[in-house]
Each structure stands twice: as structure tokens, then as C-alpha cells.
Design a protein around this motif. Sequence first.
Motif, PDB file in Angstrom:
ATOM      1  N   GLN A   1     -24.373 -25.232 -14.278  1.00 45.76           N
ATOM      2  CA  GLN A   1     -23.197 -24.372 -14.395  1.00 45.76           C
ATOM      3  C   GLN A   1     -23.541 -22.977 -13.900  1.00 45.76           C
ATOM      4  O   GLN A   1     -24.471 -22.343 -14.394  1.00 45.76           O
ATOM      5  CB  GLN A   1     -22.705 -24.316 -15.843  1.00 45.76           C
ATOM      6  N   VAL A   2     -22.788 -22.530 -12.913  1.00 47.60           N
ATOM      7  CA  VAL A   2     -23.021 -21.223 -12.300  1.00 47.60           C
ATOM      8  C   VAL A   2     -21.674 -20.526 -12.105  1.00 47.60           C
ATOM      9  O   VAL A   2     -20.642 -21.177 -11.944  1.00 47.60           O
ATOM     10  CB  VAL A   2     -23.742 -21.352 -10.941  1.00 47.60           C
ATOM     11  N   PRO A   3     -21.654 -19.189 -12.125  1.00 46.10           N
ATOM     12  CA  PRO A   3     -20.411 -18.472 -11.840  1.00 46.10           C
ATOM     13  C   PRO A   3     -20.102 -18.490 -10.349  1.00 46.10           C
ATOM     14  O   PRO A   3     -21.009 -18.539  -9.510  1.00 46.10           O
ATOM     15  CB  PRO A   3     -20.700 -17.055 -12.336  1.00 46.10           C
ATOM     16  N   GLY A   4     -18.816 -18.455 -10.023  1.00 48.46           N
ATOM     17  CA  GLY A   4     -18.403 -18.479  -8.630  1.00 48.46           C
ATOM     18  C   GLY A   4     -17.129 -17.697  -8.414  1.00 48.46           C
ATOM     19  O   GLY A   4     -16.430 -17.329  -9.369  1.00 48.46           O
ATOM     20  N   ARG A   5     -16.827 -17.443  -7.151  1.00 46.57           N
ATOM     21  CA  ARG A   5     -15.621 -16.738  -6.750  1.00 46.57           C
ATOM     22  C   ARG A   5     -14.841 -17.590  -5.762  1.00 46.57           C
ATOM     23  O   ARG A   5     -15.413 -18.245  -4.891  1.00 46.57           O
ATOM     24  CB  ARG A   5     -15.961 -15.397  -6.087  1.00 46.57           C
ATOM     25  N   VAL A   6     -13.519 -17.560  -5.923  1.00 48.36           N
ATOM     26  CA  VAL A   6     -12.638 -18.323  -5.055  1.00 48.36           C
ATOM     27  C   VAL A   6     -12.388 -17.528  -3.780  1.00 48.36           C
ATOM     28  O   VAL A   6     -12.196 -16.308  -3.814  1.00 48.36           O
ATOM     29  CB  VAL A   6     -11.307 -18.640  -5.767  1.00 48.36           C
ATOM     30  N   GLN A   7     -12.397 -18.234  -2.662  1.00 52.57           N
ATOM     31  CA  GLN A   7     -12.155 -17.617  -1.359  1.00 52.57           C
ATOM     32  C   GLN A   7     -11.167 -18.478  -0.587  1.00 52.57           C
ATOM     33  O   GLN A   7     -11.219 -19.704  -0.639  1.00 52.57           O
ATOM     34  CB  GLN A   7     -13.462 -17.487  -0.574  1.00 52.57           C
ATOM     35  N   ALA A   8     -10.260 -17.826   0.125  1.00 51.92           N
ATOM     36  CA  ALA A   8      -9.321 -18.559   0.956  1.00 51.92           C
ATOM     37  C   ALA A   8     -10.067 -19.236   2.101  1.00 51.92           C
ATOM     38  O   ALA A   8     -11.036 -18.694   2.642  1.00 51.92           O
ATOM     39  CB  ALA A   8      -8.253 -17.619   1.511  1.00 51.92           C
ATOM     40  N   VAL A   9      -9.614 -20.436   2.452  1.00 56.08           N
ATOM     41  CA  VAL A   9     -10.252 -21.161   3.555  1.00 56.08           C
ATOM     42  C   VAL A   9     -10.085 -20.407   4.865  1.00 56.08           C
ATOM     43  O   VAL A   9     -11.014 -20.292   5.660  1.00 56.08           O
ATOM     44  CB  VAL A   9      -9.667 -22.580   3.649  1.00 56.08           C
ATOM     45  N   ARG A  10      -8.894 -19.870   5.087  1.00 56.62           N
ATOM     46  CA  ARG A  10      -8.620 -19.106   6.305  1.00 56.62           C
ATOM     47  C   ARG A  10      -7.818 -17.863   5.926  1.00 56.62           C
ATOM     48  O   ARG A  10      -6.864 -17.948   5.152  1.00 56.62           O
ATOM     49  CB  ARG A  10      -7.842 -19.951   7.322  1.00 56.62           C
ATOM     50  N   THR A  11      -8.214 -16.749   6.499  1.00 58.37           N
ATOM     51  CA  THR A  11      -7.511 -15.488   6.279  1.00 58.37           C
ATOM     52  C   THR A  11      -7.276 -14.830   7.632  1.00 58.37           C
ATOM     53  O   THR A  11      -8.227 -14.625   8.395  1.00 58.37           O
ATOM     54  CB  THR A  11      -8.306 -14.540   5.374  1.00 58.37           C
ATOM     55  N   ALA A  12      -6.036 -14.533   7.931  1.00 57.60           N
ATOM     56  CA  ALA A  12      -5.676 -13.871   9.186  1.00 57.60           C
ATOM     57  C   ALA A  12      -5.163 -12.475   8.883  1.00 57.60           C
ATOM     58  O   ALA A  12      -4.195 -12.314   8.127  1.00 57.60           O
ATOM     59  CB  ALA A  12      -4.619 -14.677   9.938  1.00 57.60           C
ATOM     60  N   GLU A  13      -5.817 -11.489   9.449  1.00 56.15           N
ATOM     61  CA  GLU A  13      -5.336 -10.118   9.350  1.00 56.15           C
ATOM     62  C   GLU A  13      -4.402  -9.853  10.527  1.00 56.15           C
ATOM     63  O   GLU A  13      -4.830  -9.866  11.683  1.00 56.15           O
ATOM     64  CB  GLU A  13      -6.502  -9.127   9.353  1.00 56.15           C
ATOM     65  N   ILE A  14      -3.152  -9.649  10.236  1.00 60.85           N
ATOM     66  CA  ILE A  14      -2.154  -9.424  11.276  1.00 60.85           C
ATOM     67  C   ILE A  14      -2.181  -7.942  11.632  1.00 60.85           C
ATOM     68  O   ILE A  14      -1.805  -7.098  10.818  1.00 60.85           O
ATOM     69  CB  ILE A  14      -0.751  -9.847  10.803  1.00 60.85           C
ATOM     70  N   ARG A  15      -2.630  -7.639  12.848  1.00 66.27           N
ATOM     71  CA  ARG A  15      -2.758  -6.263  13.295  1.00 66.27           C
ATOM     72  C   ARG A  15      -1.930  -6.030  14.556  1.00 66.27           C
ATOM     73  O   ARG A  15      -1.615  -6.972  15.294  1.00 66.27           O
ATOM     74  CB  ARG A  15      -4.224  -5.909  13.569  1.00 66.27           C
ATOM     75  N   ALA A  16      -1.620  -4.757  14.795  1.00 67.28           N
ATOM     76  CA  ALA A  16      -0.844  -4.379  15.986  1.00 67.28           C
ATOM     77  C   ALA A  16      -1.723  -4.513  17.224  1.00 67.28           C
ATOM     78  O   ALA A  16      -2.851  -4.025  17.246  1.00 67.28           O
ATOM     79  CB  ALA A  16      -0.331  -2.962  15.842  1.00 67.28           C
ATOM     80  N   ARG A  17      -1.186  -5.166  18.251  1.00 68.56           N
ATOM     81  CA  ARG A  17      -1.919  -5.331  19.515  1.00 68.56           C
ATOM     82  C   ARG A  17      -1.345  -4.449  20.609  1.00 68.56           C
ATOM     83  O   ARG A  17      -1.915  -4.376  21.700  1.00 68.56           O
ATOM     84  CB  ARG A  17      -1.903  -6.797  19.922  1.00 68.56           C
ATOM     85  N   VAL A  18      -0.228  -3.815  20.322  1.00 67.24           N
ATOM     86  CA  VAL A  18       0.339  -2.801  21.211  1.00 67.24           C
ATOM     87  C   VAL A  18       0.802  -1.632  20.353  1.00 67.24           C
ATOM     88  O   VAL A  18       1.094  -1.793  19.167  1.00 67.24           O
ATOM     89  CB  VAL A  18       1.532  -3.352  22.042  1.00 67.24           C
ATOM     90  N   SER A  19       0.852  -0.470  20.963  1.00 68.84           N
ATOM     91  CA  SER A  19       1.328   0.710  20.247  1.00 68.84           C
ATOM     92  C   SER A  19       2.844   0.783  20.332  1.00 68.84           C
ATOM     93  O   SER A  19       3.433   0.470  21.374  1.00 68.84           O
ATOM     94  CB  SER A  19       0.700   1.972  20.841  1.00 68.84           C
ATOM     95  N   GLY A  20       3.457   1.172  19.234  1.00 68.20           N
ATOM     96  CA  GLY A  20       4.904   1.289  19.214  1.00 68.20           C
ATOM     97  C   GLY A  20       5.412   1.514  17.806  1.00 68.20           C
ATOM     98  O   GLY A  20       4.635   1.748  16.869  1.00 68.20           O
ATOM     99  N   VAL A  21       6.730   1.436  17.687  1.00 68.34           N
ATOM    100  CA  VAL A  21       7.406   1.670  16.411  1.00 68.34           C
ATOM    101  C   VAL A  21       7.916   0.340  15.870  1.00 68.34           C
ATOM    102  O   VAL A  21       8.500  -0.464  16.615  1.00 68.34           O
ATOM    103  CB  VAL A  21       8.571   2.665  16.586  1.00 68.34           C
ATOM    104  N   ILE A  22       7.657   0.081  14.573  1.00 67.86           N
ATOM    105  CA  ILE A  22       8.133  -1.143  13.942  1.00 67.86           C
ATOM    106  C   ILE A  22       9.659  -1.084  13.826  1.00 67.86           C
ATOM    107  O   ILE A  22      10.213  -0.152  13.226  1.00 67.86           O
ATOM    108  CB  ILE A  22       7.500  -1.327  12.552  1.00 67.86           C
ATOM    109  N   GLN A  23      10.306  -2.086  14.406  1.00 70.03           N
ATOM    110  CA  GLN A  23      11.768  -2.155  14.307  1.00 70.03           C
ATOM    111  C   GLN A  23      12.217  -2.921  13.073  1.00 70.03           C
ATOM    112  O   GLN A  23      13.075  -2.456  12.325  1.00 70.03           O
ATOM    113  CB  GLN A  23      12.350  -2.824  15.565  1.00 70.03           C
TER     114      GLN A  23
END
Length: 393
Positions: A53-75
Motif C-alpha cells: 500500500q502506497v500513496p498516489g496521485r491521479v493524473q489525466a491520461v491526456r491533457t491538451a492546453e489550448i493556446r492561441a496560435r495567432v494574435s488577435g481579439v477573442i470574438q
Amino acid sequence: MKPFSLCRAWLLPAVLALVACNDEQPQQNDQPPPLPEVTVVEMRPQPLSNVLQVPGRVQAVRTAEIRARVSGVIQRRLYEEGTDVEAGQQLFQIDPREMQAALNAAQATLERAEATETNAARDVQRYRGLVQKQAISQQEFDTAEARLRTARADVSQAKAAIETAKLNLEYTRVETPIAGLAGRAEVTEGALVSAANGTLLTRVEQFDPVYVNFSRSSADLLALRAEVGAGTLELPGRGEVEVNLILENGMRYPHTGYVNFLAMTIDESTGTVALRAEVPNPDRLLLPGQFVQAQILAGTRREGLAVPQRAVSVTNRGGSVLVLDEENRARNRQVELGDLRGDQWLIRGGLEPGDRVVVDRGQSVREGVQVQPQPLDSQKAGSATATDEADNS
């Protein structure tokens, strides 16, 4: 004188009886007191699962950080925070007008380059006949061919610019690359985002199944390998190591996972080896970052020993039990405790098969006291195996 004699005659038997009672009292005190009765269990080896028995932490299998790939204003924000999204679904819309204008300019540049190329190709075709007739010099023909190659390069460059402009226009549609749960939006409508800084817009996490990260010390792994080499521990035949989880509220997680990663290096700062398990999460009870207790089924001990929990005294120095010697005298013995499984302590060291361990003892039972042993009920004695099977079902 007769009344007095009669009284003496009546008192004499009573005095003799009292003296007789006083003579018998020392004989009763000379008898030893009865030995205290205690319940004992005899150590019998049995196959027991080796659970770590050991302590553990849950982690998402996949995590996507959605970032801006062009400069502009969010509509617009086109999703609801905290809901499931599909791969390719649009989450944000960045103002596309600037990118559309850049695309139009690139297309115009291509048209101009193609016109220049066409004109240069005609000059080369015309000059080829003239140079053969020596109507023009060879240098003029070479210059015409150079202008054609330059025009063709300009066409290729303009086409590449169009592809870039199209990509930038597509990037104004901010889409998620994976399916999962969309998190909180980090920007609002009207916010200026930057491609150079990679402005974070939101995160999408996929946690069915999930990963559970934990670690074991290198000393524990060496001991495990030594037990396997000695034959006292048998690993699973298929090589699949089961992992069961205990949640923070003490509830047992209903789904079983399996170890799918073992690091081949030891962390120099902690002296531990990283492990990871993949666990089904259809009900989403497990969330990324959650703390759990991982119970790793690391094989089966062929000759394991277990004692009832109430037979063990646990102190800062470890566990201890009372063991009866050949004269039924209680002897204190330090033991190495394993896992607590149900109402049974698994014993890793300090006891041998055939030892008689005191289970229920009173305050009068201590080191060196001779006792009268009573065997523990066979059904209770076998509760270690039943509890072991229940834990692994």
C-alpha cells in the motif's frame, strides 16, 4: 455447680470446632491460584497475497492546453465550461478579418508573380530563336533565362505565403485536438491574445481511464526481487500487476487497474522508483490531482503468516506479540508487521510456523507469566484467508 458445668459442656464443642477451622485455613492458602486462561492461535503458513500500500496521485491520461496560435481579439467562446467536447470541436473564435486580409494580399502577390513568370517565359522563348540567328547576344539570352528563374521562385514564394495565410486563418478557429472535459476559460470575449506568448485559453483533459502515479523505494524493490529469487514470493503468471485504490474517505474504488509503467532509473533526490497504473474511470469518481491509496498486488507469498489484530501491540518501535514457550509462559517478541488486511496483521518477520501467539490476554498476562492456553476457534483462525480473498475479489 451443675448449671456452670452444663454451660462448659456446651461451649467446649464450639471451641473445638473453631480451632479446627483455624487449622484448616492454612491448608487452603497453600494451594496455588488457578492459571489465567488465554486464547492462543498457532501460526500455520498459508498462501497470502502480497499487497503493498502506497500513496498516489491521479493524473489525466491526456491533457491538451489550448493556446492561441495567432494574435488577435477573442470574438466568441463557443463551448460551455465543464462539459464534454469532441476532438476537432471549435472552442473559441478569434477575429479573422486581419488573417483574411493577409490571405487576400498573398493571393494578389501570387497573381503578380505568375504574370511576371509568364512574361519571362515568353521572352526566353522569343530570345531562343534570335540567339540562334545571332540577332542578339548570348548574354542577353542568359539574362532572360535568369529573369524566368527569378519569376518562378517568386511564384513559389507567393504560394507558400498563401499556405501560411490560410493556416493563420484556420487558427482563428480554436479547436481541441482531443476529446475530453473542457475546463474553465482563461480569457473572455474581447481579450487580446498573442501567438508569440502562447496565451492559454483553456484546458481539455481526458480521464477515462486515468493514470495513478506512485513510487517505491529502491530497497523495497531489492527485497521484492530477493523474495522472488528465493522462491518465497510468486509473481503473477501473466505479468499483470493489479492495483486497487482506496479513496480519501476510506471507500474502496470499485474498478481494478494494472501497472503499465516502471521507471528504469532511481530518483537521486528521493531514492525511489516511479511507477504508474492505468485505472478505468467510467463514473469519473477519480479526478486529476486527487490523492488515493494504491494497493498493489505484488504476487503471492507461498507460506505467509497472519495474526489477529487484537494480538498485536503497536508502539513507536514497531509491533510486538506474546508467544508461549514450552512451559506455557508468555514471552514478548518483536515482529515485523506487513499490511493490515481486515482484522488480520500480515507478519513479515519475527514469527515461525508452530509459534503460539496469545490473542486475548488480560491485564495479569505479561512477560514470564505462566498461563493456561485455549485454542482460538478454527473459523476465526482462518479469517485471514477469507479476508484476503475478499480484498482481491
